[in-house]
Design a protein around this motif. Structure first.
Motif, mmCIF file in Angstrom:
data_model
loop_
_atom_site.group_PDB
_atom_site.id
_atom_site.type_symbol
_atom_site.label_atom_id
_atom_site.label_comp_id
_atom_site.label_asym_id
_atom_site.label_seq_id
_atom_site.Cartn_x
_atom_site.Cartn_y
_atom_site.Cartn_z
ATOM 1 N N LYS A 1 -3.518 14.157 2.777
ATOM 2 C CA LYS A 1 -4.231 13.168 2.080
ATOM 3 C C LYS A 1 -4.697 13.776 0.785
ATOM 4 O O LYS A 1 -5.591 14.701 0.648
ATOM 5 C CB LYS A 1 -5.327 12.577 2.664
ATOM 6 C CG LYS A 1 -5.883 11.438 1.737
ATOM 7 C CD LYS A 1 -7.140 10.894 2.513
ATOM 8 C CE LYS A 1 -8.519 11.589 2.353
ATOM 9 N NZ LYS A 1 -8.957 11.350 0.946
ATOM 10 N N PRO A 2 -4.304 13.162 -0.533
ATOM 11 C CA PRO A 2 -4.903 13.696 -1.696
ATOM 12 C C PRO A 2 -6.255 13.258 -1.888
ATOM 13 O O PRO A 2 -6.805 12.205 -1.258
ATOM 14 C CB PRO A 2 -4.164 12.919 -2.613
ATOM 15 C CG PRO A 2 -2.752 12.499 -1.990
ATOM 16 C CD PRO A 2 -3.086 12.237 -0.689
ATOM 17 N N ALA A 3 -7.138 13.863 -2.700
ATOM 18 C CA ALA A 3 -8.427 13.366 -3.208
ATOM 19 C C ALA A 3 -8.267 12.043 -3.777
ATOM 20 O O ALA A 3 -7.121 11.977 -4.461
ATOM 21 C CB ALA A 3 -9.102 14.398 -3.745
ATOM 22 N N ALA B 1 0.813 -1.409 0.141
ATOM 23 C CA ALA B 1 0.060 0.258 0.005
ATOM 24 C C ALA B 1 0.929 1.246 0.020
ATOM 25 O O ALA B 1 0.622 2.200 -0.902
ATOM 26 C CB ALA B 1 -0.973 0.146 1.223
ATOM 27 N N PHE B 2 1.778 1.300 0.553
ATOM 28 C CA PHE B 2 2.943 2.255 0.743
ATOM 29 C C PHE B 2 3.522 2.708 -0.607
ATOM 30 O O PHE B 2 3.611 3.560 -0.935
ATOM 31 C CB PHE B 2 3.523 2.034 1.941
ATOM 32 C CG PHE B 2 4.980 3.060 1.877
ATOM 33 C CD1 PHE B 2 4.676 4.393 2.207
ATOM 34 C CD2 PHE B 2 6.159 2.764 1.673
ATOM 35 C CE1 PHE B 2 5.644 5.279 2.391
ATOM 36 C CE2 PHE B 2 7.422 3.915 1.531
ATOM 37 C CZ PHE B 2 7.019 5.146 1.946
ATOM 38 N N LYS B 3 3.980 1.587 -1.202
ATOM 39 C CA LYS B 3 4.461 1.511 -2.639
ATOM 40 C C LYS B 3 3.539 2.156 -3.737
ATOM 41 O O LYS B 3 3.638 2.905 -4.414
ATOM 42 C CB LYS B 3 5.088 0.336 -2.934
ATOM 43 C CG LYS B 3 6.322 -0.016 -2.129
ATOM 44 C CD LYS B 3 7.149 -1.277 -2.610
ATOM 45 C CE LYS B 3 8.275 -1.777 -1.756
ATOM 46 N NZ LYS B 3 8.873 -2.975 -2.386
ATOM 47 N N THR B 4 2.327 1.496 -3.425
ATOM 48 C CA THR B 4 1.364 1.999 -4.347
ATOM 49 C C THR B 4 0.942 3.506 -4.395
ATOM 50 O O THR B 4 0.715 4.159 -5.376
ATOM 51 C CB THR B 4 0.000 0.992 -4.215
ATOM 52 O OG1 THR B 4 0.445 -0.474 -4.502
ATOM 53 C CG2 THR B 4 -1.073 1.447 -5.170
ATOM 54 N N ILE B 5 0.655 3.903 -3.134
ATOM 55 C CA ILE B 5 0.075 5.355 -2.874
ATOM 56 C C ILE B 5 1.351 6.149 -3.414
ATOM 57 O O ILE B 5 1.228 7.363 -3.565
ATOM 58 C CB ILE B 5 -0.558 5.548 -1.669
ATOM 59 C CG1 ILE B 5 -1.679 4.727 -1.500
ATOM 60 C CG2 ILE B 5 -0.755 6.814 -1.117
ATOM 61 C CD1 ILE B 5 -2.448 4.728 -0.151
ATOM 62 N N GLY B 6 2.650 5.982 -2.615
ATOM 63 C CA GLY B 6 3.968 6.632 -2.789
ATOM 64 C C GLY B 6 4.108 7.650 -1.594
ATOM 65 O O GLY B 6 3.350 7.516 -0.593
ATOM 66 N N ASN B 7 4.944 8.420 -1.597
ATOM 67 C CA ASN B 7 5.206 9.374 -0.699
ATOM 68 C C ASN B 7 4.107 10.497 -0.641
ATOM 69 O O ASN B 7 3.789 11.039 -1.512
ATOM 70 C CB ASN B 7 6.650 9.963 -0.825
ATOM 71 C CG ASN B 7 7.728 9.057 -0.630
ATOM 72 O OD1 ASN B 7 7.861 8.442 0.491
ATOM 73 N ND2 ASN B 7 8.559 9.093 -1.480
ATOM 74 N N LEU B 8 3.649 10.880 0.380
ATOM 75 C CA LEU B 8 2.600 11.767 0.881
ATOM 76 C C LEU B 8 3.359 12.882 1.459
ATOM 77 O O LEU B 8 4.009 12.455 2.294
ATOM 78 C CB LEU B 8 1.411 11.221 1.504
ATOM 79 C CG LEU B 8 0.645 10.065 0.562
ATOM 80 C CD1 LEU B 8 -0.447 9.723 1.442
ATOM 81 C CD2 LEU B 8 -0.006 10.652 -0.554
ATOM 82 N N GLU C 1 -3.521 1.478 5.681
ATOM 83 C CA GLU C 1 -2.398 0.738 5.225
ATOM 84 C C GLU C 1 -1.086 1.523 4.900
ATOM 85 O O GLU C 1 0.000 1.018 5.074
ATOM 86 C CB GLU C 1 -3.014 -0.309 4.016
ATOM 87 C CG GLU C 1 -3.815 -1.300 4.542
ATOM 88 C CD GLU C 1 -5.229 -0.830 5.133
ATOM 89 O OE1 GLU C 1 -5.900 -0.894 5.953
ATOM 90 O OE2 GLU C 1 -5.789 0.044 3.999
ATOM 91 N N TRP C 2 -1.336 2.452 4.390
ATOM 92 C CA TRP C 2 -0.202 3.559 3.896
ATOM 93 C C TRP C 2 0.841 3.822 5.180
ATOM 94 O O TRP C 2 1.831 3.975 5.083
ATOM 95 C CB TRP C 2 -0.553 4.749 3.194
ATOM 96 C CG TRP C 2 0.443 5.584 2.874
ATOM 97 C CD1 TRP C 2 1.197 5.636 1.670
ATOM 98 C CD2 TRP C 2 0.888 6.817 3.855
ATOM 99 N NE1 TRP C 2 2.341 6.676 1.823
ATOM 100 C CE2 TRP C 2 1.813 7.396 3.041
ATOM 101 C CE3 TRP C 2 0.724 7.046 4.916
ATOM 102 C CZ2 TRP C 2 2.768 8.305 3.677
ATOM 103 C CZ3 TRP C 2 1.414 8.174 5.790
ATOM 104 C CH2 TRP C 2 2.374 8.815 4.900
ATOM 105 N N LEU C 3 0.117 4.348 6.194
ATOM 106 C CA LEU C 3 0.586 4.611 7.514
ATOM 107 C C LEU C 3 1.571 3.429 8.119
ATOM 108 O O LEU C 3 2.925 3.847 8.094
ATOM 109 C CB LEU C 3 -0.377 5.164 8.447
ATOM 110 C CG LEU C 3 -0.006 5.310 10.026
ATOM 111 C CD1 LEU C 3 0.916 6.525 9.965
ATOM 112 C CD2 LEU C 3 -1.264 5.415 10.790
#
Length: 327
Positions: free
Chosen positions: A110-112, A89-96, A128-130
Protein backbone atom coordinates in the motif's frame (compact mmCIF):
# COMPACT_ATOMS: atom_id res chain seq x y z
CA UNK A 1 -37.72 -17.45 -7.66
CA UNK A 2 -34.17 -16.93 -6.48
CA UNK A 3 -31.54 -19.68 -6.70
CA UNK A 4 -28.35 -19.47 -4.66
CA UNK A 5 -25.46 -21.81 -5.42
CA UNK A 6 -23.33 -22.30 -2.34
CA UNK A 7 -19.64 -21.52 -2.79
CA UNK A 8 -16.59 -22.02 -0.60
CA UNK A 9 -17.38 -18.91 1.44
CA UNK A 10 -20.77 -20.26 2.51
CA UNK A 11 -19.87 -23.96 2.88
CA UNK A 12 -20.05 -25.55 6.36
CA UNK A 13 -22.67 -23.09 7.57
CA UNK A 14 -26.00 -24.42 8.79
CA UNK A 15 -28.83 -23.75 6.36
CA UNK A 16 -30.90 -21.83 8.93
CA UNK A 17 -27.91 -19.66 9.92
CA UNK A 18 -27.25 -18.85 6.27
CA UNK A 19 -30.91 -17.96 5.66
CA UNK A 20 -31.07 -15.73 8.76
CA UNK A 21 -28.06 -13.84 7.43
CA UNK A 22 -29.36 -13.70 3.86
CA UNK A 23 -32.95 -12.77 4.83
CA UNK A 24 -31.92 -10.44 7.63
CA UNK A 25 -35.33 -8.76 7.95
CA UNK A 26 -37.18 -12.09 8.33
CA UNK A 27 -37.82 -13.70 11.71
CA UNK A 28 -36.56 -17.17 12.53
CA UNK A 29 -40.15 -18.38 12.83
CA UNK A 30 -40.97 -17.11 9.36
CA UNK A 31 -37.91 -18.83 7.85
CA UNK A 32 -38.78 -22.19 9.45
CA UNK A 33 -42.37 -21.81 8.22
CA UNK A 34 -41.11 -21.22 4.68
CA UNK A 35 -38.92 -24.34 4.95
CA UNK A 36 -41.88 -26.45 6.12
CA UNK A 37 -44.05 -25.19 3.26
CA UNK A 38 -41.21 -25.78 0.73
CA UNK A 39 -41.15 -22.11 -0.20
CA UNK A 40 -37.44 -22.51 0.51
CA UNK A 41 -35.77 -25.75 -0.63
CA UNK A 42 -32.31 -27.28 -0.49
CA UNK A 43 -31.22 -29.18 -3.61
CA UNK A 44 -34.85 -29.33 -4.71
CA UNK A 45 -36.05 -31.00 -1.50
CA UNK A 46 -37.73 -30.03 1.72
CA UNK A 47 -35.20 -29.06 4.41
CA UNK A 48 -35.25 -28.73 8.19
CA UNK A 49 -32.74 -25.92 8.47
CA UNK A 50 -30.17 -27.88 10.47
CA UNK A 51 -28.38 -29.18 7.37
CA UNK A 52 -24.72 -28.29 6.89
CA UNK A 53 -24.23 -26.60 3.53
CA UNK A 54 -21.72 -27.92 1.00
CA UNK A 55 -20.12 -26.19 -1.94
CA UNK A 56 -22.38 -26.65 -4.96
CA UNK A 57 -25.61 -26.96 -2.94
CA UNK A 58 -28.64 -25.21 -4.45
CA UNK A 59 -30.99 -23.13 -2.32
CA UNK A 60 -34.18 -21.99 -4.04
CA UNK A 61 -36.35 -19.26 -2.53
CA UNK A 62 -39.83 -19.08 -4.06
CA UNK A 63 -40.66 -15.44 -3.24
CA UNK A 64 -41.76 -12.61 -5.49
CA UNK A 65 -38.90 -10.21 -6.21
CA UNK A 66 -40.50 -7.47 -4.09
CA UNK A 67 -40.96 -9.86 -1.16
CA UNK A 68 -37.39 -11.12 -1.42
CA UNK A 69 -36.00 -7.58 -1.46
CA UNK A 70 -38.15 -6.66 1.56
CA UNK A 71 -36.85 -9.55 3.66
CA UNK A 72 -33.29 -8.97 2.47
CA UNK A 73 -33.62 -5.34 3.56
CA UNK A 74 -31.89 -4.21 0.43
CA UNK A 75 -32.28 -1.76 -2.39
CA UNK A 76 -31.31 -3.19 -5.79
CA UNK A 77 -29.99 0.18 -6.91
CA UNK A 78 -27.87 0.48 -3.75
CA UNK A 79 -26.36 -2.98 -4.33
CA UNK A 80 -25.55 -2.16 -7.94
CA UNK A 81 -24.15 1.25 -6.99
CA UNK A 82 -21.89 -0.31 -4.34
CA UNK A 83 -20.32 -2.63 -6.91
CA UNK A 84 -19.84 0.30 -9.28
CA UNK A 85 -18.17 2.27 -6.47
CA UNK A 86 -15.77 -0.64 -5.90
CA UNK A 87 -14.89 -0.74 -9.60
CA UNK A 88 -14.40 3.04 -9.57
CA UNK A 89 -12.10 2.77 -6.53
CA UNK A 90 -9.93 0.26 -8.37
CA UNK A 91 -9.67 2.57 -11.39
CA UNK A 92 -9.00 5.63 -9.22
CA UNK A 93 -6.23 4.05 -7.14
CA UNK A 94 -4.90 2.03 -10.07
CA UNK A 95 -2.68 -1.03 -10.08
CA UNK A 96 -0.84 -1.61 -6.80
CA UNK A 97 2.14 -3.95 -6.30
CA UNK A 98 0.77 -7.37 -5.34
CA UNK A 99 3.47 -9.23 -3.43
CA UNK A 100 1.64 -12.55 -3.16
CA UNK A 101 -1.76 -13.94 -4.14
CA UNK A 102 -3.56 -17.27 -3.92
CA UNK A 103 -7.23 -18.29 -3.76
CA UNK A 104 -7.58 -17.19 -0.12
CA UNK A 105 -5.33 -14.21 0.52
CA UNK A 106 -3.57 -11.34 -1.18
CA UNK A 107 -0.59 -9.30 0.09
CA UNK A 108 -0.38 -5.79 -1.35
CA UNK A 109 2.17 -2.99 -0.98
CA UNK A 110 0.00 0.00 0.00
CA UNK A 111 1.36 3.46 -0.85
CA UNK A 112 1.27 6.27 1.71
CA UNK A 113 -1.84 8.43 1.39
CA UNK A 114 -4.38 5.62 0.95
CA UNK A 115 -6.77 4.61 3.72
CA UNK A 116 -6.87 0.93 4.63
CA UNK A 117 -10.55 1.18 5.56
CA UNK A 118 -13.10 3.96 5.14
CA UNK A 119 -13.22 6.64 7.82
CA UNK A 120 -16.19 8.33 6.12
CA UNK A 121 -18.92 7.11 3.76
CA UNK A 122 -17.45 9.04 0.82
CA UNK A 123 -13.89 7.77 1.34
CA UNK A 124 -12.10 5.48 -1.08
CA UNK A 125 -10.00 2.88 0.71
CA UNK A 126 -7.96 -0.24 0.10
CA UNK A 127 -11.06 -2.29 0.95
CA UNK A 128 -12.94 -0.94 -2.06
CA UNK A 129 -9.80 -1.26 -4.22
CA UNK A 130 -9.56 -4.96 -3.27
CA UNK A 131 -13.15 -5.70 -4.26
CA UNK A 132 -12.79 -3.66 -7.45
CA UNK A 133 -9.63 -5.58 -8.32
CA UNK A 134 -11.32 -8.97 -7.76
CA UNK A 135 -14.33 -7.86 -9.82
CA UNK A 136 -11.96 -6.83 -12.63
CA UNK A 137 -10.28 -10.25 -12.66
CA UNK A 138 -13.62 -12.09 -12.58
CA UNK A 139 -12.77 -13.91 -9.34
CA UNK A 140 -15.91 -12.51 -7.74
CA UNK A 141 -19.17 -11.12 -9.08
CA UNK A 142 -21.59 -8.48 -7.90
CA UNK A 143 -23.93 -11.32 -6.96
CA UNK A 144 -21.31 -13.12 -4.83
CA UNK A 145 -20.86 -9.91 -2.83
CA UNK A 146 -24.37 -10.45 -1.49
CA UNK A 147 -23.10 -13.25 0.76
CA UNK A 148 -19.41 -12.38 1.32
CA UNK A 149 -17.29 -9.25 0.87
CA UNK A 150 -13.49 -9.65 0.74
CA UNK A 151 -11.67 -7.28 3.10
CA UNK A 152 -8.34 -6.19 4.55
CA UNK A 153 -7.20 -8.02 7.70
CA UNK A 154 -4.71 -5.58 9.22
CA UNK A 155 -4.86 -1.81 9.26
CA UNK A 156 -2.14 0.72 8.51
CA UNK A 157 -2.42 4.47 9.10
CA UNK A 158 -3.25 6.44 5.96
CA UNK A 159 0.35 7.65 5.60
CA UNK A 160 2.05 4.42 6.64
CA UNK A 161 3.01 2.45 3.55
CA UNK A 162 3.73 -1.22 3.00
CA UNK A 163 2.35 -4.72 3.36
CA UNK A 164 -1.34 -5.24 4.02
CA UNK A 165 -2.92 -8.69 4.35
CA UNK A 166 -6.20 -8.99 2.42
CA UNK A 167 -8.66 -11.88 2.63
CA UNK A 168 -10.23 -13.00 -0.63
CA UNK A 169 -12.24 -15.81 0.98
CA UNK A 170 -14.01 -16.42 4.26
CA UNK A 171 -11.45 -19.12 5.07
CA UNK A 172 -8.68 -16.61 4.44
CA UNK A 173 -10.34 -13.99 6.63
CA UNK A 174 -10.79 -16.42 9.51
CA UNK A 175 -7.23 -17.75 9.35
CA UNK A 176 -5.50 -14.40 8.97
CA UNK A 177 -7.57 -12.85 11.76
CA UNK A 178 -6.62 -15.76 14.02
CA UNK A 179 -2.90 -15.50 13.19
CA UNK A 180 -2.87 -11.76 13.79
CA UNK A 181 -4.81 -12.04 17.04
CA UNK A 182 -2.49 -14.76 18.40
CA UNK A 183 0.58 -12.83 17.15
CA UNK A 184 1.75 -15.73 15.00
CA UNK A 185 2.51 -13.45 12.06
CA UNK A 186 5.71 -11.48 12.66
CA UNK A 187 5.35 -7.91 11.34
CA UNK A 188 8.47 -5.83 10.70
CA UNK A 189 8.62 -2.15 9.75
CA UNK A 190 11.35 0.12 8.40
CA UNK A 191 11.62 3.70 9.60
CA UNK A 192 14.10 6.53 10.16
CA UNK A 193 14.32 8.26 13.54
CA UNK A 194 16.18 11.20 14.97
CA UNK A 195 19.36 10.50 16.92
CA UNK A 196 21.64 7.52 17.16
CA UNK A 197 20.48 4.09 18.34
CA UNK A 198 23.05 1.32 18.59
CA UNK A 199 21.43 -1.64 20.37
CA UNK A 200 18.63 -4.07 19.76
CA UNK A 201 15.95 -3.21 22.33
CA UNK A 202 12.51 -4.44 23.41
CA UNK A 203 10.33 -1.55 24.60
CA UNK A 204 7.43 -2.22 26.94
CA UNK A 205 4.78 0.17 28.10
CA UNK A 206 1.09 1.09 28.32
CA UNK A 207 -0.84 2.99 25.66
CA UNK A 208 -4.03 5.06 25.78
CA UNK A 209 -5.70 6.56 22.69
CA UNK A 210 -7.53 9.87 22.91
CA UNK A 211 -10.12 9.32 20.18
CA UNK A 212 -11.15 12.98 20.06
CA UNK A 213 -7.57 14.08 19.30
CA UNK A 214 -6.63 10.93 17.39
CA UNK A 215 -3.45 10.74 19.43
CA UNK A 216 -2.02 8.16 21.81
CA UNK A 217 -0.15 8.54 25.09
CA UNK A 218 2.34 6.10 26.58
CA UNK A 219 3.46 5.36 30.12
CA UNK A 220 6.40 3.14 31.09
CA UNK A 221 4.64 1.66 34.11
CA UNK A 222 1.11 0.31 34.48
CA UNK A 223 -0.95 3.36 35.50
CA UNK A 224 -3.75 1.19 36.90
CA UNK A 225 -6.15 2.76 34.43
CA UNK A 226 -8.37 0.46 32.33
CA UNK A 227 -8.05 2.84 29.38
CA UNK A 228 -4.40 1.85 28.97
CA UNK A 229 -3.36 -1.32 27.10
CA UNK A 230 -0.05 -3.17 27.37
CA UNK A 231 2.24 -2.71 24.37
CA UNK A 232 5.55 -4.16 23.25
CA UNK A 233 7.77 -2.88 20.44
CA UNK A 234 11.17 -4.25 19.41
CA UNK A 235 13.68 -2.39 17.28
CA UNK A 236 17.10 -3.08 15.78
CA UNK A 237 19.36 -0.44 14.14
CA UNK A 238 20.16 -1.09 10.47
CA UNK A 239 22.45 1.87 9.79
CA UNK A 240 23.39 5.32 11.09
CA UNK A 241 23.30 8.42 8.90
CA UNK A 242 26.04 10.39 10.65
CA UNK A 243 25.80 13.68 8.75
CA UNK A 244 22.10 13.97 9.59
CA UNK A 245 22.18 12.22 13.01
CA UNK A 246 19.49 9.78 11.89
CA UNK A 247 19.12 6.03 12.43
CA UNK A 248 17.49 3.60 10.01
CA UNK A 249 15.60 1.04 12.12
CA UNK A 250 13.83 -2.25 11.62
CA UNK A 251 10.96 -2.42 14.09
CA UNK A 252 9.03 -5.53 15.09
CA UNK A 253 5.45 -4.84 16.13
CA UNK A 254 4.84 -7.37 18.91
CA UNK A 255 1.45 -5.95 19.94
CA UNK A 256 -0.61 -4.00 17.46
CA UNK A 257 -2.18 -0.82 18.83
CA UNK A 258 -2.98 2.46 17.03
CA UNK A 259 0.10 4.67 16.45
CA UNK A 260 2.10 2.26 18.62
CA UNK A 261 5.45 2.46 16.79
CA UNK A 262 5.20 6.21 16.26
CA UNK A 263 4.38 7.05 19.87
CA UNK A 264 6.69 4.44 21.43
CA UNK A 265 9.77 5.68 19.58
CA UNK A 266 8.87 9.29 20.33
CA UNK A 267 8.48 8.44 24.02
CA UNK A 268 12.18 7.44 24.21
CA UNK A 269 13.32 10.61 22.47
CA UNK A 270 13.74 9.20 18.95
CA UNK A 271 10.65 10.25 16.96
CA UNK A 272 10.11 9.21 13.36
CA UNK A 273 11.12 11.87 10.86
CA UNK A 274 8.22 13.73 9.29
CA UNK A 275 5.85 12.72 12.11
CA UNK A 276 4.61 16.13 13.28
CA UNK A 277 2.00 14.57 15.59
CA UNK A 278 4.73 12.90 17.66
CA UNK A 279 7.45 15.59 17.46
CA UNK A 280 9.22 14.19 14.41
CA UNK A 281 11.86 16.25 12.62
CA UNK A 282 10.76 18.16 9.53
CA UNK A 283 12.39 16.95 6.32
CA UNK A 284 12.08 18.78 2.97
CA UNK A 285 9.62 16.99 0.68
CA UNK A 286 8.23 14.81 3.49
CA UNK A 287 4.95 15.79 5.14
CA UNK A 288 4.06 12.57 6.94
CA UNK A 289 5.70 9.90 9.11
CA UNK A 290 8.29 7.84 7.24
CA UNK A 291 7.07 4.39 8.31
CA UNK A 292 6.86 1.36 6.03
CA UNK A 293 5.43 -2.12 6.73
CA UNK A 294 8.43 -3.91 5.25
CA UNK A 295 8.31 -7.61 6.06
CA UNK A 296 5.87 -10.36 7.09
CA UNK A 297 6.89 -13.80 8.33
CA UNK A 298 4.26 -16.55 8.58
CA UNK A 299 4.47 -19.48 11.01
CA UNK A 300 5.83 -22.81 9.78
CA UNK A 301 3.01 -25.08 10.95
CA UNK A 302 0.20 -23.92 8.66
CA UNK A 303 -2.06 -26.64 7.29
CA UNK A 304 -3.91 -26.74 3.93
CA UNK A 305 -5.07 -24.60 2.28
CA UNK A 306 -2.37 -22.30 3.73
CA UNK A 307 0.65 -24.58 3.35
CA UNK A 308 1.94 -22.42 0.47
CA UNK A 309 2.75 -19.56 2.86
CA UNK A 310 3.94 -21.71 5.80
CA UNK A 311 7.28 -20.40 7.05
CA UNK A 312 7.47 -17.92 4.17
CA UNK A 313 8.78 -14.36 4.39
CA UNK A 314 7.41 -11.57 2.22
CA UNK A 315 8.91 -8.10 1.78
CA UNK A 316 7.56 -4.91 0.24
CA UNK A 317 9.95 -2.65 -1.62
CA UNK A 318 10.63 0.67 0.11
CA UNK A 319 8.89 3.70 -1.43
CA UNK A 320 11.01 5.87 -3.70
CA UNK A 321 10.97 8.77 -1.22
CA UNK A 322 12.17 6.47 1.57
CA UNK A 323 15.05 5.20 -0.58
CA UNK A 324 15.96 8.76 -1.55
CA UNK A 325 16.18 9.89 2.09
CA UNK A 326 18.25 6.83 3.04
CA UNK A 327 20.71 7.54 0.22
Amino acid sequence: MKEIIIGANEADKRLDAFLKSYLKEASGGFIYKMLRKKNITLNGKKAEGTEKLKSGDSIKIFFADETLDKFRGRDNNAVSNAAEDDKKAFKTIGNLPIIYEDENILLVNKPAGILTQKADRKDISLNEWLIGYLLSTGEITSESLETYRPSVCNRLDRNTSGLVICAKSLAGARKMTQLIKTREVDKYYRTIVSGRLTDRVSLKGYLYKDEARNKVYIKDQDPGDDRYSYIETEYEPVSYIKDEDLTLLEVKLVTGKPHQIRAHLSSIGHPIIGDAKYDGRKVPGLNYQLLHSYRLVFPKDLEPPFEMIAGKEFTAELPELFEKIVK
